[in-house]
Design a protein around this motif. Structure first.
Motif, PDB file in Angstrom:
ATOM      1  N   LEU A 244       6.730   5.220 -10.717  1.00 21.43           N
ATOM      2  CA  LEU A 244       6.093   5.996  -9.663  1.00 21.43           C
ATOM      3  C   LEU A 244       6.949   5.879  -8.410  1.00 21.43           C
ATOM      4  O   LEU A 244       7.223   4.771  -7.944  1.00 21.43           O
ATOM      5  CB  LEU A 244       4.678   5.474  -9.382  1.00 21.43           C
ATOM      6  CG  LEU A 244       3.689   5.572 -10.554  1.00 21.43           C
ATOM      7  CD1 LEU A 244       2.430   4.758 -10.251  1.00 21.43           C
ATOM      8  CD2 LEU A 244       3.320   7.021 -10.821  1.00 21.43           C
ATOM      9  N   GLY A 245       7.404   7.011  -7.899  1.00 22.89           N
ATOM     10  CA  GLY A 245       8.246   7.000  -6.711  1.00 22.89           C
ATOM     11  C   GLY A 245       7.585   6.275  -5.553  1.00 22.89           C
ATOM     12  O   GLY A 245       6.413   6.509  -5.249  1.00 22.89           O
ATOM     13  N   LEU A 246       8.321   5.385  -4.912  1.00 23.34           N
ATOM     14  CA  LEU A 246       7.751   4.563  -3.846  1.00 23.34           C
ATOM     15  C   LEU A 246       7.764   5.310  -2.521  1.00 23.34           C
ATOM     16  O   LEU A 246       8.788   5.815  -2.074  1.00 23.34           O
ATOM     17  CB  LEU A 246       8.552   3.265  -3.698  1.00 23.34           C
ATOM     18  CG  LEU A 246       8.080   2.295  -2.625  1.00 23.34           C
ATOM     19  CD1 LEU A 246       6.688   1.766  -2.960  1.00 23.34           C
ATOM     20  CD2 LEU A 246       9.063   1.140  -2.476  1.00 23.34           C
ATOM     21  N   ARG A 247       6.591   5.366  -1.887  1.00 19.88           N
ATOM     22  CA  ARG A 247       6.439   5.907  -0.538  1.00 19.88           C
ATOM     23  C   ARG A 247       5.326   5.132   0.135  1.00 19.88           C
ATOM     24  O   ARG A 247       4.152   5.301  -0.183  1.00 19.88           O
ATOM     25  CB  ARG A 247       6.126   7.403  -0.574  1.00 19.88           C
ATOM     26  CG  ARG A 247       6.231   8.071   0.800  1.00 19.88           C
ATOM     27  CD  ARG A 247       6.093   9.571   0.704  1.00 19.88           C
ATOM     28  NE  ARG A 247       6.255  10.201   2.007  1.00 19.88           N
ATOM     29  CZ  ARG A 247       6.145  11.513   2.216  1.00 19.88           C
ATOM     30  NH1 ARG A 247       5.885  12.331   1.200  1.00 19.88           N
ATOM     31  NH2 ARG A 247       6.307  12.015   3.429  1.00 19.88           N
TER      32      ARG A 247
ATOM     33  N   LEU B 292       0.875  -1.163   0.000  1.00 19.44           N
ATOM     34  CA  LEU B 292       0.000   0.000   0.000  1.00 19.44           C
ATOM     35  C   LEU B 292       0.914   1.215   0.000  1.00 19.44           C
ATOM     36  O   LEU B 292       1.427   1.629   1.038  1.00 19.44           O
ATOM     37  CB  LEU B 292      -0.904  -0.002   1.230  1.00 19.44           C
ATOM     38  CG  LEU B 292      -1.928  -1.132   1.338  1.00 19.44           C
ATOM     39  CD1 LEU B 292      -2.789  -0.951   2.574  1.00 19.44           C
ATOM     40  CD2 LEU B 292      -2.797  -1.225   0.093  1.00 19.44           C
ATOM     41  N   ASP B 293       1.143   1.739  -1.182  1.00 19.86           N
ATOM     42  CA  ASP B 293       2.040   2.887  -1.301  1.00 19.86           C
ATOM     43  C   ASP B 293       1.276   4.088  -1.834  1.00 19.86           C
ATOM     44  O   ASP B 293       0.178   3.955  -2.375  1.00 19.86           O
ATOM     45  CB  ASP B 293       3.245   2.564  -2.181  1.00 19.86           C
ATOM     46  CG  ASP B 293       2.866   2.426  -3.640  1.00 19.86           C
ATOM     47  OD1 ASP B 293       1.953   1.643  -3.933  1.00 19.86           O
ATOM     48  OD2 ASP B 293       3.482   3.103  -4.479  1.00 19.86           O
TER      49      ASP B 293
ATOM     50  N   ASN C 173      -2.874  12.096  -2.949  1.00 17.82           N
ATOM     51  CA  ASN C 173      -1.442  12.042  -3.216  1.00 17.82           C
ATOM     52  C   ASN C 173      -1.027  13.158  -4.159  1.00 17.82           C
ATOM     53  O   ASN C 173      -1.785  14.137  -4.346  1.00 17.82           O
ATOM     54  CB  ASN C 173      -1.051  10.669  -3.767  1.00 17.82           C
ATOM     55  CG  ASN C 173      -1.704  10.355  -5.122  1.00 17.82           C
ATOM     56  OD1 ASN C 173      -2.281  11.232  -5.784  1.00 17.82           O
ATOM     57  ND2 ASN C 173      -1.622   9.114  -5.537  1.00 17.82           N
ATOM     58  N   ASP C 174       0.148  13.032  -4.768  1.00 13.73           N
ATOM     59  CA  ASP C 174       0.665  14.060  -5.655  1.00 13.73           C
ATOM     60  C   ASP C 174       0.682  13.623  -7.122  1.00 13.73           C
ATOM     61  O   ASP C 174       1.413  14.179  -7.928  1.00 13.73           O
ATOM     62  CB  ASP C 174       2.081  14.462  -5.226  1.00 13.73           C
ATOM     63  CG  ASP C 174       3.027  13.277  -5.129  1.00 13.73           C
ATOM     64  OD1 ASP C 174       2.608  12.142  -5.403  1.00 13.73           O
ATOM     65  OD2 ASP C 174       4.218  13.476  -4.767  1.00 13.73           O
ATOM     66  N   VAL C 175      -0.142  12.634  -7.471  1.00 12.59           N
ATOM     67  CA  VAL C 175      -0.252  12.153  -8.851  1.00 12.59           C
ATOM     68  C   VAL C 175      -1.471  12.822  -9.491  1.00 12.59           C
ATOM     69  O   VAL C 175      -2.576  12.767  -8.953  1.00 12.59           O
ATOM     70  CB  VAL C 175      -0.397  10.626  -8.899  1.00 12.59           C
ATOM     71  CG1 VAL C 175      -0.573  10.145 -10.341  1.00 12.59           C
ATOM     72  CG2 VAL C 175       0.820   9.961  -8.255  1.00 12.59           C
ATOM     73  N   ALA C 176      -1.262  13.427 -10.650  1.00 12.15           N
ATOM     74  CA  ALA C 176      -2.345  14.208 -11.283  1.00 12.15           C
ATOM     75  C   ALA C 176      -3.489  13.347 -11.767  1.00 12.15           C
ATOM     76  O   ALA C 176      -4.638  13.800 -11.790  1.00 12.15           O
ATOM     77  CB  ALA C 176      -1.766  15.017 -12.436  1.00 12.15           C
TER      78      ALA C 176
ATOM     79  N   MET D 202      -5.131  -5.468   8.828  1.00  9.72           N
ATOM     80  CA  MET D 202      -4.757  -4.353   9.688  1.00  9.72           C
ATOM     81  C   MET D 202      -4.124  -4.901  10.961  1.00  9.72           C
ATOM     82  O   MET D 202      -4.597  -5.883  11.533  1.00  9.72           O
ATOM     83  CB  MET D 202      -5.977  -3.519  10.045  1.00  9.72           C
ATOM     84  CG  MET D 202      -6.689  -2.886   8.871  1.00  9.72           C
ATOM     85  SD  MET D 202      -5.890  -1.402   8.258  1.00  9.72           S
ATOM     86  CE  MET D 202      -6.330  -0.220   9.534  1.00  9.72           C
ATOM     87  N   ALA D 203      -3.047  -4.270  11.399  1.00  5.16           N
ATOM     88  CA  ALA D 203      -2.360  -4.662  12.621  1.00  5.16           C
ATOM     89  C   ALA D 203      -1.779  -3.423  13.276  1.00  5.16           C
ATOM     90  O   ALA D 203      -1.843  -2.312  12.730  1.00  5.16           O
ATOM     91  CB  ALA D 203      -1.263  -5.681  12.317  1.00  5.16           C
ATOM     92  N   ARG D 204      -1.206  -3.608  14.448  1.00  6.33           N
ATOM     93  CA  ARG D 204      -0.658  -2.464  15.178  1.00  6.33           C
ATOM     94  C   ARG D 204       0.663  -1.989  14.590  1.00  6.33           C
ATOM     95  O   ARG D 204       1.005  -0.811  14.671  1.00  6.33           O
ATOM     96  CB  ARG D 204      -0.457  -2.848  16.652  1.00  6.33           C
ATOM     97  CG  ARG D 204       0.028  -1.712  17.529  1.00  6.33           C
ATOM     98  CD  ARG D 204       0.101  -2.130  18.983  1.00  6.33           C
ATOM     99  NE  ARG D 204       0.555  -1.022  19.827  1.00  6.33           N
ATOM    100  CZ  ARG D 204       1.832  -0.749  20.076  1.00  6.33           C
ATOM    101  NH1 ARG D 204       2.782  -1.504  19.536  1.00  6.33           N
ATOM    102  NH2 ARG D 204       2.165   0.272  20.846  1.00  6.33           N
ATOM    103  N   SER D 205       1.423  -2.892  14.009  1.00  4.18           N
ATOM    104  CA  SER D 205       2.735  -2.529  13.485  1.00  4.18           C
ATOM    105  C   SER D 205       3.041  -3.346  12.239  1.00  4.18           C
ATOM    106  O   SER D 205       2.333  -4.303  11.920  1.00  4.18           O
ATOM    107  CB  SER D 205       3.813  -2.762  14.553  1.00  4.18           C
ATOM    108  OG  SER D 205       3.873  -4.132  14.902  1.00  4.18           O
ATOM    109  N   GLY D 206       4.107  -2.955  11.559  1.00  6.08           N
ATOM    110  CA  GLY D 206       4.530  -3.673  10.365  1.00  6.08           C
ATOM    111  C   GLY D 206       4.162  -2.946   9.085  1.00  6.08           C
ATOM    112  O   GLY D 206       3.533  -1.887   9.099  1.00  6.08           O
ATOM    113  N   PRO D 207       4.535  -3.523   7.952  1.00  5.77           N
ATOM    114  CA  PRO D 207       4.213  -2.902   6.661  1.00  5.77           C
ATOM    115  C   PRO D 207       2.749  -3.108   6.296  1.00  5.77           C
ATOM    116  O   PRO D 207       2.118  -4.064   6.746  1.00  5.77           O
ATOM    117  CB  PRO D 207       5.133  -3.644   5.692  1.00  5.77           C
ATOM    118  CG  PRO D 207       5.290  -4.992   6.310  1.00  5.77           C
ATOM    119  CD  PRO D 207       5.303  -4.763   7.799  1.00  5.77           C
ATOM    120  N   ALA D 208       2.225  -2.211   5.497  1.00  5.61           N
ATOM    121  CA  ALA D 208       0.844  -2.319   5.005  1.00  5.61           C
ATOM    122  C   ALA D 208       0.882  -2.842   3.573  1.00  5.61           C
ATOM    123  O   ALA D 208       1.449  -2.199   2.688  1.00  5.61           O
ATOM    124  CB  ALA D 208       0.152  -0.960   5.068  1.00  5.61           C
TER     125      ALA D 208
END
Length: 319
Positions: free
Chosen positions: A174-177, A75-76, A314-317, A143-149
């Motif tokens: 697309l820049g990864l964030r 989920l970026d 986000n910042d994608v047009a 969904m969890a309290r911690s870790g990657p999404a």
């Protein structure tokens, strides 16, 4: 440096939306990040024994082609919009570069098809597997309290071909964030749900392959049927009555699963305006905390006019 064995670290995934089902664009692909994939074509062997040929087995036959699988994606901030377009159709986009762009993806519409290429470019003899006529069937998020999404997306494609060169040598990127679980939240009725320790959300287009008789063994298309959404929330038992009151009244609640990027207005939100929850017994399994998992199911809200709306800021047009 060329290699004789393939590694996941070297793989690339390119994707583009098709103008006509099963016809891959010649260019205009986007390189996307992914965690894993099981997408691939299979043609299993069938067997129909005949009598009068002795005791030893005879030739098998080839079944029709089946090109399906899952793709695990992060989920970026930017890349997830590409997948959401495949799951929901083109979004309604507003905003500008100064304030950010808001993309609203709504369930229930017609779906575009995609061309996907999974490549191994560092092999001594490069191999690229192209999947055309791909449609995205479902999305699942934990969904969890911690870790990657992350999310898991189910794909049904028409067929797979192998090529020695990539279909697009200069794809867009697309820049990864990434969003993280630490910035996630689950809201009920617009308020954070108390004592929630986990959750799951899944959406499905309930795709139906059109399995007509063809000499090449391919399907004719993939049709979307009923759109459904369901999931769960795992809650510690306490004094909060947000869920139990709604369950006792047999009335639906509004739910929102969301992620943000701290310090920005960027966000990813899954809005379910009409969610039904079942009554659950409270099991006590020891001296620790008591909790229950509520498996909910969503329905279309006739007032707002949708089952699920996903909003990506986000910042994608555009997508």
């Amino acid at each position: 440096m060329s290699k004789t064995r393939a590694y996941g670290a070297d793989c690339i995934l390119l994707a583009a939306f098709e103008a006509a089902y099963g016809t891959p664009p010649a260019d205009g692909y986007t390189r996307l990040s992914f965690k894993e994939t099981s997408l691939g074509a299979e043609r299993p062997l069938g067997y129909d024994p005949l009598l009068g040929q002795g005791r030893e087995a005879q030739d098998p036959f080839y079944e029709a082609v089946k090109d399906e699988g899952d793709v695990g994606v992060p989920l970026d901030l930017r890349g997830i919009g590409f997948w959401l377009k495949g799951l929901f159709g083109a979004p309604a986009t507003s905003g500008d570069a100064g304030t950010g762009f808001t993309h609203a993806f709504t369930s229930g519409g017609s779906l575009p098809s995609l061309a996907l290429e999974i490549g191994h470019p560092t092999l001594a003899v490069p191999k690229f597997f192209r999947h055309t006529g791909a449609k995205l069937g479902s999305l699942a998020i934990d969904m969890a309290r911690s870790g990657p999404a992350n999310a898991t997306i189910a794909v049904i494609a028409q067929g797979e071909t192998e090529a020695a060169a990539t279909i697009d040598a200069a794809p867009a990127s697309l820049g990864l964030r990434r969003f993280s679980q630490g910035s996630g939240s689950i809201l009920v009725g617009g308020q954070p749900l108390a004592n929630v320790v986990g959750g799951r959300l899944s959406f499905s287009n309930n795709l139906e392959p059109v399995e007509t008789i063809r000499s090449d063994g391919l399907i004719d298309g993939v049709d979307e049927t009923e759109a459904t959404a369901e999931g769960s929330v795992e809650v510690r038992f306490g004094t909060d009555a947000t869920l139990t009151s709604a369950i006792a009244a047999e009335s639906p609640v509004e739910m929102l699963y969301g992620f943000t990027i701290p310090g920005t207005d960027y966000a990813l939100r899954f809005h379910l305006p009409r969610v039904f929850l079942p009554k659950k017994k409270q099991e006590i399994k020891g001296p620790g905390g008591i909790q229950a998992s509520y498996d909910w199911r969503a329905a279309r809200d006739p007032v707002v006019g949708y089952l699920l709306r996903v909003t990506l800021v986000n910042d994608v047009a555009g997508y």
